[in-house]
Design a protein around this motif. Sequence first.
Motif, PDB file in Angstrom:
ATOM      1  N   TRP A   4       0.731  -1.445   0.154  1.00 16.61           N
ATOM      2  CA  TRP A   4       0.118   0.278  -0.291  1.00 16.61           C
ATOM      3  C   TRP A   4       0.817   1.101  -0.026  1.00 16.61           C
ATOM      4  O   TRP A   4       0.246   2.231  -0.737  1.00 16.61           O
ATOM      5  CB  TRP A   4      -1.224   0.342   0.770  1.00 16.61           C
ATOM      6  N   ILE A   7       1.674   1.612  -3.438  1.00 13.16           N
ATOM      7  CA  ILE A   7       0.969   2.022  -4.836  1.00 13.16           C
ATOM      8  C   ILE A   7       1.210   4.039  -3.851  1.00 13.16           C
ATOM      9  O   ILE A   7       0.652   4.860  -4.973  1.00 13.16           O
ATOM     10  CB  ILE A   7      -0.193   1.758  -3.566  1.00 13.16           C
ATOM     11  N   TYR A  22      -5.446   4.857  -0.012  1.00 14.44           N
ATOM     12  CA  TYR A  22      -4.543   3.818   0.023  1.00 14.44           C
ATOM     13  C   TYR A  22      -3.580   4.569   1.373  1.00 14.44           C
ATOM     14  O   TYR A  22      -3.921   3.219   1.752  1.00 14.44           O
ATOM     15  CB  TYR A  22      -3.732   3.215  -0.886  1.00 14.44           C
ATOM     16  N   LYS A  25      -6.933   3.437   4.476  1.00 13.94           N
ATOM     17  CA  LYS A  25      -6.979   2.608   4.183  1.00 13.94           C
ATOM     18  C   LYS A  25      -5.909   2.183   5.071  1.00 13.94           C
ATOM     19  O   LYS A  25      -5.540   1.369   6.184  1.00 13.94           O
ATOM     20  CB  LYS A  25      -6.987   1.200   2.567  1.00 13.94           C
ATOM     21  N   LEU A  26      -4.152   2.469   4.923  1.00 14.67           N
ATOM     22  CA  LEU A  26      -3.136   2.147   5.156  1.00 14.67           C
ATOM     23  C   LEU A  26      -2.898   2.812   6.877  1.00 14.67           C
ATOM     24  O   LEU A  26      -2.593   2.312   8.045  1.00 14.67           O
ATOM     25  CB  LEU A  26      -1.753   3.025   4.819  1.00 14.67           C
TER      26      LEU A  26
END
Length: 392
Positions: A4, A7, A22, A25-26
């Motif tokens: 991640w 990305i 992302y 989310k991380l």
Amino acid sequence: IKLWAQIIQVAVTAWPKICADYATKLFALWERRLDLRDAARRFHEENQRLSGGDGLLNKRRLAKLWTDKPLDPASRDPLEVIPPLFVLRSMQGFGYASAGRAEELNRTIARLYEDNPDPGPYRGIAFIGEAIQVMHSGRWQALARGSRDTRSWFEAHIDSVGVMPAYLWKNYAWSLHFYILEQAMTGKPLDMTTFKKCASLCKQRDYPDIRWFLEASPCLRGALLGDRQEMQKHYDLLIYMLRKMGNPRMAESRLPMWVAPYWLQRREKEQADAVCTKLEFWREKLPHDVWMRQYALTCRAWYLGEWGKRPEATTAFEVALAAARELSGYRLLPQLLCAYARHHLAGATADAARALAQEAVDIATAPESENRWDQVVALRVQAASTGGEEGA
């Protein structure tokens, strides 16, 4: 975590929405494993302790704290987790700012400022994370002040410690770029010493993307001031550099944003129509990009005000102006107001023209949004709206 993070780093200047999503989310995953606020506090306590000490061993430990380390997804050590976390959160802000997602940007950058209360590189990257939003919003004093402070914090750290992770060096280059960009966008002479310093850093550390945006500043300044020779020279170079880099999406989509006013204010119909069409193409290609939508609406309304049918132009101006007023500032709002005022003057509705021109003057002369280029255009339109000559 490692995937991640990769990305996010790749997407930050190519796919801002993916970068920001992302990162969300991380950080949610990291928060479940570690108290990130406490980890940030412990990192700064260790930095302050080592910064206040003497001796060779102490200096080595301080340098180690600021040395590049590979991201270890299993680590729970604040001294290892916090530096990449700060950088990735700044990238998340960069992604939100590029797409005009103001509310999410403000939350992200506020957290980064809270975690970095004292001047230094990591507080500086909080500003880098929001600088694009500040620029598109036309908050010129904030852009000048923020880039100046960030630059000074980086340089103080370089002088005292001399070591930084690679991405902090890149953020230092961004701070020099934004320092120059503010001057270009407000019609000031460019600080060529800083320009050359940034260009040298980009060459030394291989930052072709920042080098491209840096080169865009004199092009942009030439475009705003109507300097054909300056604008064309740098525009041709930017096209060449784009092709050499493989036409990265962020740079390629931003170029028409910068140069559209040049052909519109020079009333070069074919070129103006072509650049408006490019903006509309990118608007369709980047549906989540609030800024691209606004530039496309503004420039097409401006174009129709010059060459379109009156009812069609009026509708386009109303739509563009309504969208602009929903934003927390917009750098081309004075120009949009002036173009709409000229449209009203052509239709003999002087009262509406005067109100629009006055609003443009107010924005262009307000301390936080003061801009020489906007002032010149707004004052000319205001003069015309009160019975004078626009070119006077």
